[in-house]
Design a protein around this motif. Structure first.
Motif, PDB file in Angstrom:
ATOM      1  N   LEU A   1     -12.002  45.959  32.119  1.00 56.34           N
ATOM      2  CA  LEU A   1     -10.690  46.591  32.017  1.00 56.34           C
ATOM      3  C   LEU A   1      -9.888  45.786  31.015  1.00 56.34           C
ATOM      4  CD1 LEU A   1      -8.918  48.816  32.711  1.00 56.34           C
ATOM      5  CD2 LEU A   1      -8.018  47.572  34.613  1.00 56.34           C
ATOM      6  N   THR A   2     -10.294  45.940  29.799  1.00 53.42           N
ATOM      7  CA  THR A   2      -9.699  45.133  28.750  1.00 53.42           C
ATOM      8  C   THR A   2      -8.475  45.845  28.220  1.00 53.42           C
ATOM      9  OG1 THR A   2     -11.013  46.293  27.143  1.00 53.42           O
ATOM     10  CG2 THR A   2     -11.937  44.271  28.054  1.00 53.42           C
ATOM     11  N   PRO A   3      -7.608  45.090  27.577  1.00 51.03           N
ATOM     12  CA  PRO A   3      -6.444  45.717  26.938  1.00 51.03           C
ATOM     13  C   PRO A   3      -6.898  46.789  25.960  1.00 51.03           C
ATOM     14  CG  PRO A   3      -6.352  43.322  26.776  1.00 51.03           C
ATOM     15  CD  PRO A   3      -7.651  43.653  27.412  1.00 51.03           C
ATOM     16  N   GLN A   4      -8.113  46.654  25.410  1.00 50.46           N
ATOM     17  CA  GLN A   4      -8.582  47.644  24.440  1.00 50.46           C
ATOM     18  C   GLN A   4      -8.696  49.037  25.068  1.00 50.46           C
ATOM     19  OE1 GLN A   4     -12.230  45.758  22.975  1.00 50.46           O
ATOM     20  NE2 GLN A   4     -11.202  45.415  21.046  1.00 50.46           N
ATOM     21  N   ILE A   5      -9.356  49.105  26.239  1.00 51.53           N
ATOM     22  CA  ILE A   5      -9.541  50.407  26.882  1.00 51.53           C
ATOM     23  C   ILE A   5      -8.211  50.960  27.395  1.00 51.53           C
ATOM     24  CG2 ILE A   5     -10.497  51.526  28.943  1.00 51.53           C
ATOM     25  CD1 ILE A   5     -13.042  50.021  28.480  1.00 51.53           C
ATOM     26  N   VAL A   6      -7.447  50.078  28.067  1.00 53.19           N
ATOM     27  CA  VAL A   6      -6.165  50.533  28.598  1.00 53.19           C
ATOM     28  C   VAL A   6      -5.271  51.017  27.465  1.00 53.19           C
ATOM     29  CG1 VAL A   6      -4.121  49.860  29.875  1.00 53.19           C
ATOM     30  CG2 VAL A   6      -6.345  49.005  30.585  1.00 53.19           C
ATOM     31  N   GLY A   7      -5.320  50.296  26.341  1.00 54.00           N
ATOM     32  CA  GLY A   7      -4.514  50.684  25.184  1.00 54.00           C
ATOM     33  C   GLY A   7      -4.888  52.076  24.694  1.00 54.00           C
ATOM     34  N   ARG A   8      -6.173  52.366  24.641  1.00 58.68           N
ATOM     35  CA  ARG A   8      -6.609  53.691  24.179  1.00 58.68           C
ATOM     36  C   ARG A   8      -6.121  54.788  25.103  1.00 58.68           C
ATOM     37  NH1 ARG A   8     -12.722  54.451  22.204  1.00 58.68           N
ATOM     38  NH2 ARG A   8     -11.956  56.535  21.714  1.00 58.68           N
ATOM     39  N   ILE A   9      -6.179  54.530  26.414  1.00 54.93           N
ATOM     40  CA  ILE A   9      -5.766  55.569  27.358  1.00 54.93           C
ATOM     41  C   ILE A   9      -4.251  55.761  27.317  1.00 54.93           C
ATOM     42  CG2 ILE A   9      -5.698  56.157  29.816  1.00 54.93           C
ATOM     43  CD1 ILE A   9      -8.414  54.629  29.967  1.00 54.93           C
ATOM     44  N   ARG A  10      -3.541  54.648  27.219  1.00 55.60           N
ATOM     45  CA  ARG A  10      -2.084  54.764  27.155  1.00 55.60           C
ATOM     46  C   ARG A  10      -1.631  55.438  25.873  1.00 55.60           C
ATOM     47  NH1 ARG A  10       0.734  49.760  27.077  1.00 55.60           N
ATOM     48  NH2 ARG A  10       2.610  51.007  27.129  1.00 55.60           N
ATOM     49  N   SER A  11      -2.353  55.173  24.780  1.00 58.30           N
ATOM     50  CA  SER A  11      -1.909  55.767  23.514  1.00 58.30           C
ATOM     51  C   SER A  11      -2.107  57.284  23.559  1.00 58.30           C
ATOM     52  CB  SER A  11      -2.663  55.154  22.332  1.00 58.30           C
ATOM     53  OG  SER A  11      -4.004  55.581  22.348  1.00 58.30           O
ATOM     54  N   ARG A  12      -3.022  57.748  24.410  1.00 50.70           N
ATOM     55  CA  ARG A  12      -3.242  59.185  24.523  1.00 50.70           C
ATOM     56  C   ARG A  12      -2.292  59.831  25.536  1.00 50.70           C
ATOM     57  NH1 ARG A  12      -8.142  61.430  22.765  1.00 50.70           N
ATOM     58  NH2 ARG A  12      -8.219  59.756  21.271  1.00 50.70           N
ATOM     59  N   PHE A  13      -2.059  59.136  26.664  1.00 55.01           N
ATOM     60  CA  PHE A  13      -1.330  59.785  27.762  1.00 55.01           C
ATOM     61  C   PHE A  13       0.029  59.165  28.090  1.00 55.01           C
ATOM     62  CE2 PHE A  13      -5.921  60.468  28.726  1.00 55.01           C
ATOM     63  CZ  PHE A  13      -5.945  61.819  28.427  1.00 55.01           C
ATOM     64  N   GLY A  14       0.385  58.094  27.374  1.00 57.56           N
ATOM     65  CA  GLY A  14       1.732  57.539  27.507  1.00 57.56           C
ATOM     66  C   GLY A  14       2.078  57.048  28.893  1.00 57.56           C
ATOM     67  N   ASP A  15       3.313  57.334  29.326  1.00 58.08           N
ATOM     68  CA  ASP A  15       3.839  56.800  30.575  1.00 58.08           C
ATOM     69  C   ASP A  15       3.244  57.432  31.823  1.00 58.08           C
ATOM     70  OD1 ASP A  15       5.372  55.084  29.211  1.00 58.08           O
ATOM     71  OD2 ASP A  15       7.196  56.327  29.253  1.00 58.08           O
ATOM     72  N   GLN A  16       2.406  58.459  31.635  1.00 60.63           N
ATOM     73  CA  GLN A  16       1.782  59.054  32.823  1.00 60.63           C
ATOM     74  C   GLN A  16       0.702  58.147  33.399  1.00 60.63           C
ATOM     75  OE1 GLN A  16       0.910  63.469  32.374  1.00 60.63           O
ATOM     76  NE2 GLN A  16       0.751  62.735  30.288  1.00 60.63           N
TER      77      GLN A  16
ATOM     78  N   ALA B   1       2.879  59.049  38.315  1.00 62.06           N
ATOM     79  CA  ALA B   1       1.734  58.783  37.453  1.00 62.06           C
ATOM     80  C   ALA B   1       0.674  59.851  37.691  1.00 62.06           C
ATOM     81  CB  ALA B   1       1.169  57.404  37.744  1.00 62.06           C
ATOM     82  N   LYS B   2       0.150  60.392  36.598  1.00 64.79           N
ATOM     83  CA  LYS B   2      -0.854  61.461  36.708  1.00 64.79           C
ATOM     84  C   LYS B   2      -2.248  60.969  36.339  1.00 64.79           C
ATOM     85  CE  LYS B   2       2.281  64.787  37.268  1.00 64.79           C
ATOM     86  NZ  LYS B   2       2.584  64.996  38.689  1.00 64.79           N
ATOM     87  N   VAL B   3      -2.298  59.850  35.643  1.00 67.13           N
ATOM     88  CA  VAL B   3      -3.582  59.282  35.247  1.00 67.13           C
ATOM     89  C   VAL B   3      -3.648  57.871  35.803  1.00 67.13           C
ATOM     90  CG1 VAL B   3      -5.014  58.527  33.304  1.00 67.13           C
ATOM     91  CG2 VAL B   3      -3.632  60.603  33.110  1.00 67.13           C
ATOM     92  N   VAL B   4      -4.721  57.567  36.518  1.00 62.95           N
ATOM     93  CA  VAL B   4      -4.881  56.213  37.036  1.00 62.95           C
ATOM     94  C   VAL B   4      -6.117  55.622  36.396  1.00 62.95           C
ATOM     95  CG1 VAL B   4      -5.361  54.813  39.073  1.00 62.95           C
ATOM     96  CG2 VAL B   4      -3.756  56.724  39.220  1.00 62.95           C
ATOM     97  N   VAL B   5      -5.965  54.421  35.837  1.00 61.31           N
ATOM     98  CA  VAL B   5      -7.129  53.707  35.338  1.00 61.31           C
ATOM     99  C   VAL B   5      -7.165  52.364  36.053  1.00 61.31           C
ATOM    100  CG1 VAL B   5      -5.784  53.048  33.299  1.00 61.31           C
ATOM    101  CG2 VAL B   5      -8.217  52.662  33.302  1.00 61.31           C
ATOM    102  N   GLY B   6      -8.331  52.034  36.575  1.00 60.29           N
ATOM    103  CA  GLY B   6      -8.390  50.801  37.337  1.00 60.29           C
ATOM    104  C   GLY B   6      -9.797  50.406  37.701  1.00 60.29           C
ATOM    105  N   VAL B   7      -9.900  49.288  38.391  1.00 61.00           N
ATOM    106  CA  VAL B   7     -11.193  48.771  38.819  1.00 61.00           C
ATOM    107  C   VAL B   7     -11.529  49.359  40.190  1.00 61.00           C
ATOM    108  CG1 VAL B   7     -10.953  46.691  37.463  1.00 61.00           C
ATOM    109  CG2 VAL B   7     -10.141  46.720  39.820  1.00 61.00           C
ATOM    110  N   ARG B   8     -12.620  48.853  40.772  1.00 61.49           N
ATOM    111  CA  ARG B   8     -13.181  49.405  42.020  1.00 61.49           C
ATOM    112  C   ARG B   8     -12.145  49.933  43.021  1.00 61.49           C
ATOM    113  NH1 ARG B   8     -15.937  44.906  43.866  1.00 61.49           N
ATOM    114  NH2 ARG B   8     -14.118  44.243  45.021  1.00 61.49           N
ATOM    115  N   SER B   9     -11.167  49.092  43.363  1.00 61.09           N
ATOM    116  CA  SER B   9     -10.253  49.479  44.435  1.00 61.09           C
ATOM    117  C   SER B   9      -9.364  50.660  44.051  1.00 61.09           C
ATOM    118  CB  SER B   9      -9.382  48.287  44.834  1.00 61.09           C
ATOM    119  OG  SER B   9      -8.675  47.839  43.705  1.00 61.09           O
ATOM    120  N   ALA B  10      -9.282  50.975  42.754  1.00 58.27           N
ATOM    121  CA  ALA B  10      -8.462  52.103  42.317  1.00 58.27           C
ATOM    122  C   ALA B  10      -9.033  53.436  42.805  1.00 58.27           C
ATOM    123  CB  ALA B  10      -8.326  52.116  40.790  1.00 58.27           C
TER     124      ALA B  10
END
Ligand SMILES: [Zn+2]
Ligand SMILES: [Zn+2]
Length: 798
Positions: free
Chosen positions: A323-338, A363-372
């Motif tokens: 769960l690197t800033p790289q992946i989170v950054g890509r998802i946020r750049s697509r879906f913003g504050d959701q 929040a409509k999109v959740v990105v996270g590790v196992r417990s998410a």
């Protein structure tokens, strides 16, 4: 009167059956399923989850009353309540631990006990109360004699015990101000305010421009409106003072908006098939098998966008360390504050706030590790598990759930598809895809047709004959070449610390952990020998404690020593190290990645956490220094792990337009896992490994159960485990294979002795009931220090 069914949090008498409690009239309208309450239990007061409500009529006998409410709204959704039942059953655990697991860490409540004393008691027992009428009751702080005194005082009602709820995570409140005046009134007030009262005029001007705005105090201070001015404004009746909840922001950097990329044919087919299932609301499981660099993430993003476009939500899981800033950054750049993020490296406060944003539907999109996987999202349209084979998806403590199974359960509940993505799918998933249980989607080509890296294998047995260095000639020549070309290098050594162990050259003495059956690892930065199992630390001896020789040497290179050697060999290279020891501090993981990504370093070296998910276009060389590290484990999955790790780390090389090169150093150059990783031939690996699993009666051909028992006495552990094995053998058919009990590979950890029983089976209708029985009976043995755990489909047999 109404009655609530409650699962109580009682560690010694855990039960999956709810207890009934009366709902006090004052709470009758408030209490809902999924809320936590406090209830009396014996002499104590404990937390419990309300799982159902009913009328009193069906109960006779005397019921106790609920004491108070912990939550003001349900924290467990109806879906998750149902899930907890299934999970408790599936993982041989207690409902209460499943329910607790579903909440983010910061929301698990604890009770602080407070002791209240009269003045007289306070003065009679200065050793307990230290002159205070109210003290925290902390078991650790008192010796047994004092505890006995306290218990006696309590029994005779001379002191009182109060329970106070302590939740780790609380909302942050900030002071804020809001205008009480309309614009006309402000005009009027301004006439009387003196010209030199700059602050007051500034405040009034802001209020005039945004009359309905609530201003944070911090913002006003920043704008030059001081504390005194605000006090005056309150006194004059210009503004009201309020408190607002501030959301902690786990995202450190803002990102700019990105747009969908053009897809190649394979990607487009993948997106179409997934979108089709989203639209039809079928709970299909897709296995998305794509070589490294084939553009799986873009497929995920476009399918998620489709789910959102029809009013649904989306859940995406990634392994712990990717769960690197790289992946989170890509998802946020697509879906913003959701987007909400759930990750163990976040503070418990941050997780609490993100969880609230999900629970409230913001929040409509959740990105996270196992417990998410337990995110309280509603109306889910798509669940994605990236790197589905990763071992971090299986929880190692109770409840020992496999995230994949939970994902499929939630998909069935929500009528939505699951996408399992991987370059190297687990054998279980691939076998299911072959049988048609999952639908297989292939991405056989790299995105933009970048070539796969060229992989070479170096036989370290030959190398050792003329080179004692950890870097082979070939690898160090290539490093020199890349440094000259100003390209980047990744070096993987899956062993942290400085050296694996130290040994006396004269008598052979190797320092062991006093609490565990394992040798200590040398850490040079802290000048200590550390136990990686229990955390024990001791100074590095300068003379042998056994024969007093000074010839103590260290053996086996860890990441710390590799860093030292690389810096020696390539003095001008800028080197970064990433392992558990360098990433302990919050934000340090991200800092290392950002620094390497900005090409402020030439070489990134570290343990397996550098192998996955990272995407650095300037990396053209990857070196694996000891490809055998995973092969050495005596476990049926070690070949699969080795193949996955080597394939993944190789995929880090040459991801942009430059051809990548990979060097694998090994003492087992002919091993099929290493040979097939060289050609990245998953197909052949799958068929080879399946044959071996079939012969050895291993998963996915057999189901497996691992029962682990431990206690402070080896004799007791062995005895109890023999009893359990005997009991199970009587229950099961002669087709089931019961192995053990045997001592675990590392028998003693933290002064407890561990034994295990492995069961392999295909169809055993009585097994579930027998294991439930073992679990219930083991509860009575806990007092004697015996702990039994049952792992359904364990990750390993070690
Ligand atoms: Zn010695
Ligand atoms: Zn230890």
């Amino acid at each position: 009167m109404q009655v609530a069914q409650i699962i109580v949090d009682v560690p010694t008498r855990q039960t999956n059956n709810p207890y009934s409690y009366l709902i006090p009239e004052s709470l009758e309208k408030q209490i809902q399923s999924g809320m936590r309450v406090q209830v009396p239990f014996g002499r104590r007061r404990v937390t419990g989850f309300v799982i159902g409500l009913s009328d009193k009529t069906s109960f006779d006998g005397k019921l106790k009353k609920i004491s108070s409410l912990v939550d003001l709204s349900p924290v467990i959704t109806p879906e998750l309540l149902k899930l907890s039942e299934w999970m408790a059953d599936k993982t041989f655990s207690f409902k209460i631990s499943c329910l607790q697991t579903m909440l983010p860490g910061g929301m698990r409540t604890k009770f602080k006990k407070k002791l209240l004393a009269t003045d007289q008691i306070r003065d009679t027992y200065p050793a307990i109360f230290h002159g205070q009428n109210e003290i925290d009751y902390d078991r650790q702080k008192f010796n047994n004699k004092t505890i006995a005194e306290i218990l006696a005082l309590r029994k005779s009602n001379q002191i009182k015990v109060h329970y106070e709820l302590s939740s780790h995570a609380k909302p942050i409140l900030s002071r804020a101000y809001k205008s009480k005046l309309n614009q006309q009134q402000i005009d009027h007030v301004l006439i009387d305010v003196q010209k030199r009262a700059v602050g007051q005029r500034r405040l009034l001007k802001m209020l005039y421009e945004q009359p309905s705005q609530t201003f944070l105090q911090s913002k006003l201070l920043h704008e030059g409106v001081g504390k005194q001015v605000l006090d005056t404004a309150v006194k004059q009746g210009w503004v009201t003072e309020t408190q607002v909840r501030r959301i902690r922001n786990p995202f450190l950097q803002p990102v700019s908006k990105s747009y969908p990329l053009d897809l190649n044919e394979d990607q487009q087919t993948a997106v179409n098939r997934i979108n089709n299932a989203i639209g039809k609301q079928t709970d299909t499981t897709f296995l998305l098998e794509g070589v490294t660099g084939s553009g799986k993430t873009e497929v995920y993003l476009q399918a998620m966008a489709h789910a959102l476009s029809i009013g649904k939500t989306a859940l995406m899981l990634v392994p712990e360390i990717t769960l690197t800033p790289q992946i989170v950054g890509r998802i946020r750049s697509r879906f913003g504050d959701q987007v909400a993020m759930l990750h163990s490296a976040m503070s418990s406060g941050e997780r609490y706030d993100e969880w609230q944003r999900i629970n409230s539907g913001q929040a409509k999109v959740v990105v996270g590790v196992r417990s998410a996987i337990f995110a309280p999202l509603e109306n889910i349209g798509l669940i994605i598990m990236d790197e589905e084979h990763d071992s971090s998806y299986k929880q190692s403590d109770t409840p020992r759930y496999q995230t994949r199974d939970v994902a499929k359960w939630r998909a069935a509940y929500n009528h939505c598809p699951v996408v399992l993505g991987s370059a190297t799918p687990s054998l279980e998933s691939r076998a299911r895809a072959m049988k048609g249980v999952y639908q297989l989607i292939m991405l056989p080509h790299r995105f933009n047709n970048h070539a796969l890296p060229h992989v070479s294998i170096v036989d370290m047995k030959d190398e050792m004959a003329h080179n004692r260095h950890i870097l082979s000639k070939r690898l160090s020549n290539l490093i020199t070449d890349r440094l000259e070309k100003h390209e980047q290098i990744i070096l993987l050594l899956n062993r942290r610390g400085y050296s694996s162990f130290i040994m006396c050259r004269d008598c052979g003495y190797v320092p062991q952990c006093p609490n565990c059956d394992i040798s200590l690892t040398m850490h040079k930065d802290t000048h200590t020998l550390n136990c990686h199992l229990c955390g024990h630390k001791e100074p590095i001896p300068t003379v042998c404690p056994k024969c007093h020789s000074k010839r103590i040497r260290h053996y086996g290179i860890g990441s710390q020593q590799l860093e030292e050697q690389v810096k020696d060999l390539f003095p001008t290279a800028r080197v970064l190290r990433m392992d558990v020891d360098t990433t302990r501090k919050k934000g340090s993981h991200e800092a290392i990645i950002n620094k390497f990504g900005a090409h402020k370093a030439d070489i990134l070296l570290g343990t397996q956490m550098i192998a996955k998910g990272l995407d650095f276009p300037e990396v053209t060389l990857v070196g694996v220094l000891n490809a055998d590290s995973a092969l050495q484990f005596p476990d049926f999955r070690s070949s699969e792990r080795t193949f996955q790790l080597l394939t993944q780390v190789s995929g880090r090389s040459g991801r942009a337009d430059k051809q990548g090169e990979v060097v694998i150093q090994t003492f087992n150059p002919d091993h099929y896992a290493i040979q097939l990783a060289k050609t990245q031939d998953y197909e052949k690996f799958y068929h080879t490994e399946m044959r071996i699993r079939h012969l050895g009666k291993y998963p996915p051909y057999y189901f497996t159960i691992k029962i682990t028992g431990s206690s402070p006495s080896e004799k007791q552990t062995a005895y109890e485990m023999h009893q359990i094995a005997g009991f199970l053998r009587r229950y099961l058919t002669n087709k089931a294979i019961v192995l053990g009990p045997t001592p675990k590979t590392i028998t003693r950890v933290n002064n407890r002795y561990f034994y295990q029983i492995i069961i392999k089976y295909r169809q055993e209708p009585k097994l579930k009931a027998a294991l439930d029985d073992v679990l219930v009976k083991s509860q009575t043995k806990q007092q004697g220090g015996l702990l039994i755990s049952i792992d359904n489909e364990p990750l390993d047999f070690m």
